[in-house]
Design a protein around this motif. Structure first.
Motif, short mmCIF file in Angstrom:
data_model
loop_
_atom_site.label_atom_id
_atom_site.label_comp_id
_atom_site.label_asym_id
_atom_site.label_seq_id
_atom_site.Cartn_x
_atom_site.Cartn_y
_atom_site.Cartn_z
N ARG A 89 0.85 -1.20 0.00
CA ARG A 89 0.00 0.00 0.00
C ARG A 89 0.88 1.24 0.00
O ARG A 89 1.85 1.32 0.77
CB ARG A 89 -0.93 0.02 1.22
N ARG A 97 -2.29 4.57 -9.29
CA ARG A 97 -3.29 3.64 -8.75
C ARG A 97 -3.80 2.71 -9.84
O ARG A 97 -3.93 1.50 -9.63
CB ARG A 97 -4.44 4.44 -8.14
N HIS A 98 -4.11 3.26 -11.00
CA HIS A 98 -4.61 2.43 -12.10
C HIS A 98 -3.53 1.49 -12.64
O HIS A 98 -3.84 0.39 -13.10
CB HIS A 98 -5.12 3.32 -13.23
N TRP A 137 -2.85 -1.58 -9.64
CA TRP A 137 -3.88 -2.26 -8.86
C TRP A 137 -3.94 -3.75 -9.19
O TRP A 137 -4.21 -4.58 -8.31
CB TRP A 137 -5.25 -1.62 -9.09
N HIS A 138 -3.67 -4.12 -10.45
CA HIS A 138 -3.76 -5.53 -10.84
C HIS A 138 -2.62 -6.36 -10.23
O HIS A 138 -2.65 -7.59 -10.30
CB HIS A 138 -3.73 -5.66 -12.36
N LYS A 192 -2.15 -1.27 -3.56
CA LYS A 192 -3.17 -0.24 -3.42
C LYS A 192 -2.51 1.12 -3.23
O LYS A 192 -1.56 1.26 -2.46
CB LYS A 192 -4.08 -0.55 -2.23
#
Length: 288
Positions: free
Chosen positions: A123, A157-158, A161-162, A166
């Motif tokens: 994170r 973030r995009h 994320w996979h 986070k």
């Protein structure tokens, strides 16, 4: 939380220090950073770090990894404030703000991402500012650096994320921390801006001065107050404001709110409080 390894930059004071201490209190293994040597405090292992230096970032992250089996949470909190009108600010002064507030965060992210990608978890929390949304006079380059951080955080973030990583952005409002006390001023001063500059400076510093006075003032009422000395783990994710009437956090845009704009709450006493739908005294409507 108890098994998490956390790295918090800018942890010698203010929001960074409060965040690091709270993580340590909750059982995490916490590493805090400061540009100067600082003693360990409250379970937080303090390390020296200059986020403007690639070498310093590498050394700091390597030191953390030598003592822990990875970095689970990175909190990019280190930041600086520059006061000065745009024309009065030299390009080198503006670049210095970006080197800390924007590229400093980028350096830390680049340093911890390989380990997070390998473990497929992690994170990253970037601490921005509401100044990213409104460029006020006298803090144009500070606001610009925080706006850049916000857009970078959204893209990052995009992108990750996979991979199980986070990424989020926290944008605080006005807090009585040391950031303004440590602010630098632009080297040039143009006479045409003297009046507006001083007015803008007074406006910027007034809320912090009032917050310090309130913090020292004894409270005679039983009305709950928001946490001032440390981060509050009960605050909901995303943008939220404290309703002093109900003693609860109110998430921006939630269905429990009665207003979509920051107004005064009948249960509270501050114009900056949100009108909270759960406030027992909030049904009377906002106080103008």
């Amino acid at each position: 939380m108890a098994s998490a390894n956390v790295l918090v930059t800018g942890a010698s004071s203010g929001i960074g220090r409060a965040t690091a201490l709270l993580f340590a209190e909750r059982g995490a293994r916490v590493f805090g950073t400061s540009r100067r040597e600082r003693p360990d405090e409250g379970g937080v292992r303090m390390l020296r770090l200059d986020v403007r230096s690639d070498e310093s970032v590498r050394e700091c992250v390597d030191e953390v990894l030598a003592q822990a089996d990875g970095i689970d949470i990175l909190i990019n909190n280190a930041g600086v404030m520059l006061e000065g009108f745009a024309e009065e600010t030299a390009p080198d002064e503006a670049r210095a703000v970006f080197e800390t507030n924007f590229f400093g965060a980028v350096r830390l992210v680049d340093a911890v991402l390989p380990g997070m990608r390998e473990r497929r978890r992690g994170r990253i929390v970037n601490v921005g500012s509401l100044a990213a949304w409104i460029g006020e006079p006298g803090e144009g380059f500070y606001a610009a650096s925080k706006a850049a951080l916000a857009r970078y955080t959204e893209s990052l973030r995009h992108e990750v994320w996979h991979l199980g990583i986070k990424v989020c952005l926290v944008e605080p409002g006005v807090f009585a921390t040391e950031v303004l006390d440590a602010a630098t001023a632009a080297g040039a001063a143009i006479a045409d801006y003297d009046g507006p500059r001083e007015s803008a400076r007074a406006t910027l510093r007034a809320p912090c001065a009032k917050a310090r006075i309130r913090a020292r003032r004894p409270r005679s009422s039983g009305r709950p107050r928001p946490p001032a000395r440390r981060a509050d783990a009960t605050a909901p994710a995303g943008r939220a404001s404290w309703c002093p009437g109900s003693g609860r956090w109110r998430r921006s845009g939630s269905s429990t709110s009665r207003s979509a704009a920051p107004t005064a709450c009948r249960g509270g006493s501050r114009p900056s409080a949100w009108l909270c739908g759960s406030c027992p005294r909030g049904s009377a409507g906002p106080r103008r």
